[in-house]
Motif scaffolding. Structure first.
Motif, mmCIF file in Angstrom:
data_model
loop_
_atom_site.group_PDB
_atom_site.id
_atom_site.type_symbol
_atom_site.label_atom_id
_atom_site.label_comp_id
_atom_site.label_asym_id
_atom_site.label_seq_id
_atom_site.Cartn_x
_atom_site.Cartn_y
_atom_site.Cartn_z
ATOM 1 N N UNK A 233 -7.596 8.202 -1.329
ATOM 2 C CA UNK A 233 -8.614 8.369 -0.358
ATOM 3 C C UNK A 233 -9.057 6.914 -0.264
ATOM 4 N N UNK A 234 -9.425 5.950 -1.305
ATOM 5 C CA UNK A 234 -9.670 4.534 -1.320
ATOM 6 C C UNK A 234 -8.619 3.825 -0.313
ATOM 7 N N UNK A 235 -7.339 3.891 -0.445
ATOM 8 C CA UNK A 235 -6.551 3.402 0.053
ATOM 9 C C UNK A 235 -6.403 3.558 1.522
ATOM 10 N N UNK B 213 -8.078 -6.068 -0.018
ATOM 11 C CA UNK B 213 -8.354 -5.816 1.315
ATOM 12 C C UNK B 213 -9.781 -6.147 1.622
ATOM 13 N N UNK C 56 1.585 6.940 -6.702
ATOM 14 C CA UNK C 56 0.588 7.764 -7.355
ATOM 15 C C UNK C 56 0.954 9.398 -6.919
ATOM 16 N N UNK D 70 -8.930 2.158 3.595
ATOM 17 C CA UNK D 70 -8.661 0.848 3.749
ATOM 18 C C UNK D 70 -7.774 0.832 4.808
ATOM 19 N N UNK E 63 -9.222 1.522 8.281
ATOM 20 C CA UNK E 63 -9.861 0.147 8.710
ATOM 21 C C UNK E 63 -8.925 -0.810 9.445
ATOM 22 N N UNK E 64 -7.722 -0.993 9.105
ATOM 23 C CA UNK E 64 -6.813 -1.758 9.624
ATOM 24 C C UNK E 64 -6.512 -1.500 10.850
ATOM 25 N N UNK F 231 -13.588 6.120 -9.213
ATOM 26 C CA UNK F 231 -12.410 5.945 -9.707
ATOM 27 C C UNK F 231 -12.547 5.542 -11.052
ATOM 28 N N UNK G 238 -8.551 10.417 -5.652
ATOM 29 C CA UNK G 238 -9.655 9.353 -5.295
ATOM 30 C C UNK G 238 -8.774 8.032 -5.065
ATOM 31 N N UNK G 239 -7.895 7.552 -5.743
ATOM 32 C CA UNK G 239 -7.147 6.272 -5.292
ATOM 33 C C UNK G 239 -6.513 6.492 -3.918
ATOM 34 N N UNK H 113 -1.659 3.548 -11.532
ATOM 35 C CA UNK H 113 -1.929 4.025 -10.454
ATOM 36 C C UNK H 113 -3.531 3.429 -10.059
ATOM 37 N N UNK I 112 -7.143 14.606 -9.731
ATOM 38 C CA UNK I 112 -8.430 13.743 -9.332
ATOM 39 C C UNK I 112 -8.305 12.431 -9.122
ATOM 40 N N UNK I 113 -7.864 11.670 -10.174
ATOM 41 C CA UNK I 113 -7.468 10.341 -10.111
ATOM 42 C C UNK I 113 -6.651 9.851 -8.832
ATOM 43 N N UNK I 114 -5.762 10.411 -8.875
ATOM 44 C CA UNK I 114 -4.602 10.068 -7.702
ATOM 45 C C UNK I 114 -5.171 10.324 -6.424
ATOM 46 N N UNK J 228 0.980 -1.310 -0.039
ATOM 47 C CA UNK J 228 -0.100 -0.094 0.028
ATOM 48 C C UNK J 228 0.923 1.174 0.006
ATOM 49 N N UNK K 113 1.945 1.643 -3.394
ATOM 50 C CA UNK K 113 0.875 2.655 -4.419
ATOM 51 C C UNK K 113 0.641 3.862 -4.091
#
Lengths: 407, 394
Positions: free
Chosen positions: A299-301, B295, A26, A304, A307-308, B22, A296-297, B284, A292-294, A19, A22
C-alpha cells in the motif's frame, strides 16, 4: 479495455524497476509461504490415505472423567469399546485399533524400530489401504488368535530387504514370530491416528476385553451408511455418554466425543474441544501477520507510485474519467502485479517444498503443489491484490485535478 | 530541534501513518522472535546437568507382577541383580516414565506448611538414579537404601525448588509434602535440563519408588559400556533376555542421546522457520521503507532547496531527514513497547521477565538500526541537492 489496462500496468512496472522489484519480492515471498502452509494443511485435511471413507466416518478417540479437583483422561479401554461402542446400532461398521506401541526387532545384526497397532478385522474393511503384496487378515484369523501381521513397505524393506517379497515369511518381534499376510503402502506421519509399521489382530493384545476401567489405549472408527446418518450416530453416542455410570465415586462428569475427522484430528486427545479454537486462532494470527506486513508495504509503495502518476490521472479526469473508472483501473493493474508476483511465488514455493521434502521432517510426508493448493494460491493472489489496491486507488480517485495539472 | 521535527511530521500525519503501522508491526514480529531466541539462548548457556551418553531406556508393558508387596520388592531386586550381572551393563535404575527428553510429565504441588510450589516435576527413581544420569549434587547427598527405614521416606530437591521453598536456610532435614505424602529432604541437586538444551529445567523433586509406583513401573534406565552401546547384537541379546524374564511382555529399547537430539530438533525447527520468514518480512519492510523515504525526498526537493538557500549545510539537511525517520520510528516503537510490555506484566507465558526486557531492548535497537540504514542513502542524496537546481524546478 482490459487489454489497455494490461499495457499500462506493464509500462508502469517497467518505469521504476526498483519499486517493481520490491513489490514483486514481497508478493512472491508472502505467496510462497502461504502456499507451503496450504500444501501442508491440504496434506492433513485432504489426503485420504488410508481412511478414504473419511467423509462418512466418525472417530472416538478418548474419554475424560472429572470430579472435584481430579481429572483422568486417556484413550478408551478395550472393555469400554466392547461394552459400549460395539453395541451401537446406527453405524454400518465399527473398527477399533490400539494406539501405536513401540518395540524393536533385531535382525541380521541390525536394530529396527517397530511401531505396531492392534486392530480388528473390520478395520481393513473401513480403511482402504493400498496392498502392495498379499491381503489383510480375516475375522476368522483374528478369532483364532493367529499370529499374522500386515506391515508397512518401510518395515518390509528394512527387515526383508528392499523389494523382496515378504508375504508368508516370518517377522520376529518380542517373543513371537508373526507370519506376514500383507504389505501396505506407508501411511504418512500426518495421519497420526492411523499410522504404524505393523498391524496385528487385537485378540493378541494383553488387554482384558471385559475390563471395568474406561481408560486404555484404544480408538474406534464408526462408519455411517450415508452422510445423513452421521448425526444419528453422534446422537446415539451422546446418549451413551449421558447414561454412562462413572467409573469411580470421585467422578461427577464424563466427557467423550464422536467426532468427524477434522474435529478428531485437532482434538488430539483433549476432550474439551478447546484445542480446535486454539489451533485456528494461532494459524489465523500467523497468516494475518504474514499477510499484514507485505500488504501495508505494498500500500505504501502503491501510494508513492500513484503520486508519480498524478499528471496522468489528472489528464484522464479532465477528459471525463469518473472516480469509479480510475479505481477499477488501478485495482486491475494491481491484480496484474500480484498475479505476476504469484507466478514467482509459485516457483519459490516449489523450491521451499523441495527443501522441506528433502529434510524429511515428517516421515512419509511428501508435500506437493496440487490443484487445490494452486487454486488457493490464485485466490490469495486476488485477495492480496485487491486489499493492497483499494486504499491507494481510493486516494487516487480523490486527487485534486488542478493541483496535479499545475505541477 | 526535536519539537520542530515532530511538527513537520504532524503536518503530514496522514502520509506517515502507514509507515508507523509498518514499523510497529515489524517491531512486534522482531520482538516475538528475539524473545524466543533470548529464551533459548539463556537456557542453552546453562549446564545440561545430565550426562546422556551410553544410556538405554527400556519400556516394558503388560508384565504380570507379583501381588504381594514383599515378593514384588524381591522381583525387582532380582531383576536388578540379573541385569547388573550382565557383562556390558554398568548401572541400572527403575524410574518413573518421565525420563529425560520424554514427552511424559508428572507435575504436582510440593510444599511445606503454607508454602506451596505449584507445577513441580516429580521424578521417581531408585538409589542409582543420580549416578546413572551423571547428576551433580549442590549440597547434601542422594538417598540410599538406609534412608528408607526412617520415619519419612527421603527426597532430593532441585536448586530451583530449594530457592522457592527454603530461600534462606538449609533444605537438608526439612520435611516436604509431595502428593499428600511427607518426605524428608536429604540433598539438593543441580538443575538438570530434562526437556533438552533449549528448555528450562523447571522445579523438580526426586523421590524413591514406593510400592504403588513399583506396581505400575514400566521404565528402566541402563548405563552400558561405550563398547556395546551401539552394538545391535548385544542389544538384541539383552532384549531377548528381558523378554524371557518378563513373560508375555512388550519391550522397547531406546537410546537416550537419540531422544535428546530429536527433542532439540523439535525445539529448533520452528525457530528456524520463523527466522527465515521474519528475515524475508524484514527485508521486505526495509526495501519498502527505503523506497518510500527516497521518494519523499525527491518530492521535497523544493523545501530542501529553500533550506539550503537560507544557509543550512548539507550535513544539516541530512541530519534533519534522518532525524525525521527516527522520530517516526520512535512513535511506532512507543506503541510497540506498550504492547510488548504487557507480556512480562501479565505473565502470558511462564517465562522470566528479564528475558522479555532483554528482547525488547534488542528489538528496539534493531528497528532503529534498520530505519537508520534505510534513511542514510536518501538523506545523503538530499544533502547533495543544489539549491539553485532545486529552486529552479518549481
Amino acid at each position: 479495455m482490459l487489454k489497455n489496462y494490461f499495457k499500462i500496468a506493464i509500462a508502469v512496472l517497467k518505469r521504476r524497476k526498483f519499486f517493481t522489484f520490491i513489490s514483486l519480492f514481497g508478493i512472491s515471498f508472502t505467496l510462497a509461504t502461504l502456499l507451503v502452509l496450504t500444501s501442508f494443511l491440504d496434506k492433513v485435511i485432504n489426503d485420504e490415505y488410508p481412511d478414504a471413507k473419511r467423509s462418512r466416518s466418525i472417530y472416538v478417540t478418548g474419554i475424560e472423567e472429572r470430579g472435584k479437583g481430579t481429572r483422568s483422561s486417556s484413550a478408551l479401554s478395550l472393555g469400554y469399546v466392547n461394552k459400549y461402542i460395539l453395541h451401537m446400532k446406527t453405524p454400518a461398521a465399527i473398527a477399533f485399533h490400539s494406539m501405536q506401541i513401540g518395540t524393536n526387532a533385531y535382525h541380521n545384526g541390525k536394530k529396527i524400530s517397530v511401531n505396531y497397532k492392534f486392530v480388528n478385522s473390520v478395520f481393513w474393511d473401513i480403511m482402504e489401504f493400498d496392498f502392495l503384496q498379499g491381503k489383510p487378515f480375516s475375522a476368522q484369523q483374528v478369532n483364532s488368535l493367529d499370529k499374522v501381521a500386515v506391515i508397512s513397505q518401510d518395515l518390509s524393506d528394512a527387515y526383508f530387504g528392499i523389494g523382496e517379497p515378504a508375504v508368508g515369511k516370518y517377522l520376529e518381534v518380542g517373543n513371537d514370530k508373526y507370519r506376514i499376510s500383507g504389505v501396505v503402502k506407508n501411511v504418512p506421519a500426518t495421519a497420526y491416528m492411523l499410522n504404524g509399521d505393523m498391524y496385528i489382530p487385537y485378540t493378541l493384545s494383553q488387554d482384558n476385553p471385559n475390563e471395568q476401567t474406561y481408560f486404555g489405549s484404544w480408538n474406534a472408527v464408526l462408519l455411517a451408511r450415508s452422510k445423513s446418518d452421521m448425526p444419528l450416530i453422534q446422537k446415539e453416542y451422546e446418549d451413551i455418554i449421558a447414561r454412562l455410570p462413572h467409573s469411580d465415586k470421585r467422578f461427577t462428569k464424563t466427557l467423550s466425543n464422536a467426532d468427524e475427522y477434522l474435529d478428531a484430528y485437532m482434538r488430539a486427545g483433549n476432550q474439551d474441544g478447546k484445542s480446535k479454537t486454539w489451533i485456528y486462532t494461532a494459524l489465523g494470527i500467523f497468516v494475518f501477520l504474514i499477510v499484514l506486513l507485505p500488504v501495508v508495504n505494498l500500500v505504501n509503495i502503491n501510494i508513492t507510485r500513484i503520486m508519480e502518476r498524478s499528471s496522468e490521472i489528472a489528464v484522464r479526469k479532465a477528459f471525463g474519467a469518473t472516480a469509479n473508472t480510475l479505481v477499477y483501473q488501478f485495482i486491475v493493474e494491481n491484480i496484474i502485479l500480484t498475479l505476476l508476483g504469484g507466478l514467482f511465488g509459485l516457483l519459490l514455493a516449489q523450491f521451499f517444498l523441495w527443501i522441506l521434502n528433502g529434510a524429511a521432517l515428517l516421515t512419509n510426508v511428501h508435500l506437493t503443489l496440487n490443484l487445490t493448493v494452486l487454486f488457493t494460491g490464485l485466490l490469495i493472489c486476488l485477495i492480496f491484490g485487491f486489499l493492497s489496491g483499494v486504499y491507494p486507488a481510493w486516494r487516487m480517485s480523490r486527487f485534486p485535478i488542478i493541483k496535479a495539472l499545475k505541477a | 530541534m526535536f519539537r520542530h521535527l515532530l511538527k513537520l511530521i504532524w503536518n503530514k500525519k496522514k502520509h506517515h501513518l502507514l509507515l508507523v503501522v509498518e514499523i510497529f508491526v515489524s517491531f512486534l514480529v522482531i520482538f516475538s522472535l528475539t524473545s524466543m531466541l533470548v529464551y533459548y539462548y539463556r537456557n542453552y548457556m546453562k549446564p545440561a546437568g545430565i550426562d546422556d551418553r551410553n544410556i538405554w531406556q527400556v519400556n516394558y508393558y503388560d508384565v504380570t507382577k507379583p501381588k504381594q508387596i514383599d515378593s514384588l520388592r524381591q522381583f525387582y531386586a532380582m531383576m536388578y541383580q540379573q541385569l547388573k550381572n550382565t557383562k556390558g551393563i554398568e548401572e541400572v535404575s527403575f524410574v518413573s516414565n518421565n525420563t529425560p527428553y520424554s514427552a511424559n510429565m508428572h507435575r504436582s504441588s510440593v510444599g511445606i506448611n503454607k508454602r506451596n510450589a505449584e507445577n513441580t516435576d516429580i521424578y521417581e527413581g531408585t538409589e542409582t538414579y543420580a549416578s546413572l544420569l551423571g547428576m551433580q549434587m549442590e549440597s547434601g547427598r542422594w538417598y540410599t537404601k538406609d534412608d528408607m527405614a526412617g520415619k519419612y521416606p527421603p527426597a532430593v530437591i532441585g536448586v530451583a525448588l530449594k530457592e522457592e521453598l527454603f530461600p534462606d536456610k538449609n533444605a537438608e532435614g526439612q520435611v516436604v509434602k509431595v502428593d499428600d505424602t511427607e518426605y524428608k529432604v536429604v540433598g539438593v541437586v543441580k538443575e538438570a535440563k530434562y526437556r533438552g538444551d533449549f528448555q528450562e529445567s523447571g522445579k523438580s523433586v526426586f523421590i524413591p519408588l514406593d510400592t504403588s509406583s513399583l506396581k505400575r513401573n514400566t521404565t528402566i534406565l541402563m548405563k552400558v559400556s561405550p563398547a556395546v552401546f551401539n552394538d545391535a547384537n548385544f542389544e538384541g541379546q539383552v532384549y531377548k533376555q528381558l523378554v524371557s524374564w518378563l513373560k508375555g511382555v512388550n519391550i522397547e529399547i531406546q537410546h537416550l542421546d537419540e531422544r535428546h537430539r530429536s527433542m532439540d530438533r523439535l525445539a529448533i525447527i520452528p525457530v528456524i522457520i520463523l527466522l527465515i520468514v521474519s528475515a524475508f518480512l524484514i527485508i521486505n519492510v526495509a526495501l519498502g521503507t527505503f523506497g518510500v523515504l527516497w521518494y519523499n525526498i525527491n518530492k521535497r526537493k523544493g523545501e530542501i532547496g529553500l533550506r539550503r538557500a537560507i544557509g543550512a549545510t548539507g550535513m544539516n539537511v541530512n541530519q534533519q531527514l534522518i532525524g525525521e525517520s527516527m522520530v517516526i520510528a520512535t512513535l511506532a516503537l512507543l506503541l510497540g513497547c506498550f504492547f510488548a510490555v504487557q507480556f512480562p506484566l501479565l505473565h502470558v507465558f511462564d517465562i522470566a521477565s528479564s528475558t522479555y526486557i532483554i528482547a525488547m531492548v534488542l528489538s528496539v535497537l534493531f528497528i532503529y538500526l534498520l530505519v537508520l540504514l534505510c534513511s542514510i542513502y536518501p538523506g545523503k542524496q538530499a544533502a547533495a541537492i543544489f539549491p539553485a537546481t532545486a529552486l529552479h524546478e518549481d
